[in-house]
Write a protein that holds these residues in place. Structure first.
Motif, PDB file in Angstrom:
ATOM      1  N   LEU A 263       0.835  -1.199   0.000  1.00 41.21           N
ATOM      2  CA  LEU A 263       0.000   0.000   0.000  1.00 41.21           C
ATOM      3  C   LEU A 263       0.873   1.254   0.000  1.00 41.21           C
ATOM      4  N   GLU A 264       1.905   1.261   0.822  1.00 36.90           N
ATOM      5  CA  GLU A 264       2.795   2.420   0.882  1.00 36.90           C
ATOM      6  C   GLU A 264       3.566   2.609  -0.419  1.00 36.90           C
ATOM      7  N   LEU A 265       3.899   1.510  -1.093  1.00 33.62           N
ATOM      8  CA  LEU A 265       4.584   1.611  -2.383  1.00 33.62           C
ATOM      9  C   LEU A 265       3.665   2.203  -3.444  1.00 33.62           C
ATOM     10  N   ASN A 266       2.400   1.805  -3.448  1.00 40.39           N
ATOM     11  CA  ASN A 266       1.425   2.398  -4.360  1.00 40.39           C
ATOM     12  C   ASN A 266       1.323   3.904  -4.141  1.00 40.39           C
ATOM     13  N   ILE A 267       1.262   4.311  -2.872  1.00 38.10           N
ATOM     14  CA  ILE A 267       1.158   5.735  -2.541  1.00 38.10           C
ATOM     15  C   ILE A 267       2.392   6.493  -3.010  1.00 38.10           C
ATOM     16  N   LEU A 268       3.551   5.914  -2.788  1.00 40.39           N
ATOM     17  CA  LEU A 268       4.811   6.548  -3.182  1.00 40.39           C
ATOM     18  C   LEU A 268       4.885   6.733  -4.696  1.00 40.39           C
TER      19      LEU A 268
ATOM     20  N   SER B 198       3.859  17.889 -12.065  1.00 39.14           N
ATOM     21  CA  SER B 198       4.127  19.237 -11.563  1.00 39.14           C
ATOM     22  C   SER B 198       5.517  19.738 -11.942  1.00 39.14           C
ATOM     23  N   LYS B 199       6.254  18.919 -12.706  1.00 41.69           N
ATOM     24  CA  LYS B 199       7.618  19.232 -13.157  1.00 41.69           C
ATOM     25  C   LYS B 199       8.613  19.326 -12.002  1.00 41.69           C
ATOM     26  N   CYS B 200       8.315  18.620 -10.915  1.00 41.75           N
ATOM     27  CA  CYS B 200       9.257  18.506  -9.799  1.00 41.75           C
ATOM     28  C   CYS B 200      10.073  17.234 -10.033  1.00 41.75           C
ATOM     29  N   TYR B 201      10.950  17.287 -11.007  1.00 43.41           N
ATOM     30  CA  TYR B 201      11.616  16.087 -11.494  1.00 43.41           C
ATOM     31  C   TYR B 201      12.573  15.477 -10.476  1.00 43.41           C
ATOM     32  N   ARG B 202      13.294  16.306  -9.732  1.00 40.46           N
ATOM     33  CA  ARG B 202      14.241  15.763  -8.759  1.00 40.46           C
ATOM     34  C   ARG B 202      13.517  15.010  -7.650  1.00 40.46           C
ATOM     35  N   GLN B 203      12.414  15.564  -7.136  1.00 41.42           N
ATOM     36  CA  GLN B 203      11.664  14.887  -6.092  1.00 41.42           C
ATOM     37  C   GLN B 203      11.083  13.570  -6.594  1.00 41.42           C
ATOM     38  N   ALA B 204      10.585  13.569  -7.820  1.00 43.66           N
ATOM     39  CA  ALA B 204      10.056  12.337  -8.405  1.00 43.66           C
ATOM     40  C   ALA B 204      11.158  11.291  -8.534  1.00 43.66           C
ATOM     41  N   TRP B 205      12.364  11.727  -8.925  1.00 44.63           N
ATOM     42  CA  TRP B 205      13.502  10.815  -9.069  1.00 44.63           C
ATOM     43  C   TRP B 205      13.820  10.134  -7.729  1.00 44.63           C
ATOM     44  N   ILE B 206      13.812  10.913  -6.663  1.00 48.04           N
ATOM     45  CA  ILE B 206      14.088  10.379  -5.323  1.00 48.04           C
ATOM     46  C   ILE B 206      13.006   9.361  -4.933  1.00 48.04           C
ATOM     47  N   GLU B 207      11.751   9.685  -5.225  1.00 49.66           N
ATOM     48  CA  GLU B 207      10.654   8.782  -4.881  1.00 49.66           C
ATOM     49  C   GLU B 207      10.694   7.515  -5.718  1.00 49.66           C
ATOM     50  N   PHE B 208      11.108   7.611  -6.969  1.00 47.36           N
ATOM     51  CA  PHE B 208      11.245   6.410  -7.797  1.00 47.36           C
ATOM     52  C   PHE B 208      12.306   5.476  -7.216  1.00 47.36           C
ATOM     53  N   GLU B 209      13.400   6.046  -6.714  1.00 50.97           N
ATOM     54  CA  GLU B 209      14.421   5.209  -6.085  1.00 50.97           C
ATOM     55  C   GLU B 209      13.854   4.527  -4.840  1.00 50.97           C
ATOM     56  N   GLN B 210      13.070   5.254  -4.057  1.00 46.42           N
ATOM     57  CA  GLN B 210      12.449   4.661  -2.866  1.00 46.42           C
ATOM     58  C   GLN B 210      11.485   3.537  -3.265  1.00 46.42           C
ATOM     59  N   CYS B 211      10.797   3.722  -4.388  1.00 48.06           N
ATOM     60  CA  CYS B 211       9.928   2.657  -4.919  1.00 48.06           C
ATOM     61  C   CYS B 211      10.742   1.407  -5.230  1.00 48.06           C
ATOM     62  N   GLU B 212      11.885   1.591  -5.870  1.00 47.66           N
ATOM     63  CA  GLU B 212      12.752   0.462  -6.208  1.00 47.66           C
ATOM     64  C   GLU B 212      13.186  -0.306  -4.968  1.00 47.66           C
ATOM     65  N   ILE B 213      13.585   0.421  -3.940  1.00 49.15           N
ATOM     66  CA  ILE B 213      14.068  -0.210  -2.713  1.00 49.15           C
ATOM     67  C   ILE B 213      12.943  -1.001  -2.043  1.00 49.15           C
ATOM     68  N   LYS B 214      11.766  -0.381  -1.955  1.00 46.72           N
ATOM     69  CA  LYS B 214      10.630  -1.077  -1.353  1.00 46.72           C
ATOM     70  C   LYS B 214      10.274  -2.329  -2.149  1.00 46.72           C
ATOM     71  N   TYR B 215      10.252  -2.185  -3.474  1.00 42.40           N
ATOM     72  CA  TYR B 215       9.894  -3.332  -4.324  1.00 42.40           C
ATOM     73  C   TYR B 215      10.878  -4.481  -4.120  1.00 42.40           C
ATOM     74  N   LEU B 216      12.169  -4.166  -4.009  1.00 40.82           N
ATOM     75  CA  LEU B 216      13.191  -5.196  -3.820  1.00 40.82           C
ATOM     76  C   LEU B 216      12.885  -6.050  -2.600  1.00 40.82           C
ATOM     77  N   PHE B 217      12.581  -5.419  -1.479  1.00 40.47           N
ATOM     78  CA  PHE B 217      12.335  -6.164  -0.254  1.00 40.47           C
ATOM     79  C   PHE B 217      10.989  -6.900  -0.297  1.00 40.47           C
ATOM     80  N   ILE B 218       9.969  -6.251  -0.863  1.00 41.92           N
ATOM     81  CA  ILE B 218       8.660  -6.908  -0.952  1.00 41.92           C
ATOM     82  C   ILE B 218       8.742  -8.131  -1.851  1.00 41.92           C
ATOM     83  N   SER B 219       9.422  -7.999  -2.988  1.00 47.26           N
ATOM     84  CA  SER B 219       9.494  -9.102  -3.951  1.00 47.26           C
ATOM     85  C   SER B 219      10.226 -10.314  -3.387  1.00 47.26           C
ATOM     86  N   LYS B 220      11.178 -10.082  -2.473  1.00 46.58           N
ATOM     87  CA  LYS B 220      11.891 -11.198  -1.845  1.00 46.58           C
ATOM     88  C   LYS B 220      11.006 -11.991  -0.901  1.00 46.58           C
TER      89      LYS B 220
END
Length: 270
Positions: A49-54, A64-86
């Motif tokens: 659920l938190e990954l969906n929100i992120l 909103s063209k806040c590209y740097r913030q989106a980039w940071i959140e995409f990395e957080q998505c990757e990290i969460k997905y890694l642990f969930i998928s395991k």
């Protein structure tokens, strides 16, 4: 209980807040009672659920063209997905939209112009297990495996006595958030073009990387000392300046819906 979770407003709804609090409460109760399967399932549901929100927040930041913030959140998505998928089945990853999210995160990241990052170097005294506190040594490990789930808690190796040694500049970072660019100097046309045709974060799309040839006259604004548009790594003057045509990388976006005719025009980047 069905939950509507598509827009940023949905992520802030009372229904979502109640769902998160309920999952946290059920996980804690299951862990106290020794019901490991239930505790682990609550952890998966909560993290999913938190990954969906992120992901929704990251998509909204792209809009909103806040590209740097989106980039940071995409990395957080990757990290969460890694642990969930395991710690999950493919069925769970599909039904909770996590495989969809991971696919789109990688594709969004590939459209960014970022290419230079800083990478800190550390000296670590020792690691300990976050589950049992055991000091991790090459020949002395506990029964817990890093990245795996135990009674609703993720096993991580905690760092102790860390000393920073230096910082390196790299092109393939371990932590992607450490971007060494000024966004105001970069071209985000590809991302802007894509998201302008997407209504929400879960609308399906794909991309195809090809090459297109353009007459040399189209590159009149490119100096001979600039990098060649063909992406060879050489300067324009040493590469394609004397050719009749220049072949440059091109991306076709493929949408799950028909687009207006004016949205299908080719955007020339020079």
């Amino acid at each position: 209980m069905e939950i509507k979770l598509v827009t940023v407003d949905d992520t802030k709804s009372e229904q979502i807040k109640r769902a998160i609090e309920l999952l946290k409460s059920e996980k804690q109760a299951a862990a106290r009672n020794g019901n490991e399967d239930k505790a682990n399932q609550c952890w998966r549901e909560l993290e999913g659920l938190e990954l969906n929100i992120l992901f929704i927040q990251a998509f909204n930041n792209l809009k909103s063209k806040c590209y740097r913030q989106a980039w940071i959140e995409f990395e957080q998505c990757e990290i969460k997905y890694l642990f969930i998928s395991k710690n999950s089945t493919q069925e769970f990853l599909n039904t909770s939209r996590l495989n969809f999210i991971q696919d789109k995160v990688v594709k969004f990241q590939s459209l960014y112009p970022y290419c230079l990052f800083c990478s800190p170097e550390f000296k670590v005294g020792y690691y300990s297990c976050s589950i049992c506190g055991h000091k991790v040594r090459p020949r002395s490990r506990c029964e817990h495996k890093k990245g795996m789930l135990y009674n609703g808690e993720l096993c991580l190796h905690e760092v102790h006595e860390m000393e920073m040694l230096g910082i390196s500049l790299v092109t393939k970072p371990v932590q992607k958030y450490s971007v060494m660019h000024d966004d105001s100097t970069l071209d985000f046309t590809l991302i802007e073009s894509l998201v302008s045709n997407l209504d929400d974060a879960f609308e399906d799309w794909n991309l195809s990387r090809t090459k297109m040839k353009f007459p040399i006259e189209r590159f009149s604004r490119v100096s001979k000392d600039h990098m060649c548009p063909c992406k060879s790594g050489e300067t324009f003057g040493a590469c394609c300046i004397d050719k009749n045509e220049v072949e440059i990388p091109h991306i076709d976006f493929i949408f799950s819906k028909p687009l207006p005719s004016d949205a299908e025009t080719i955007t020339f980047p020079y």
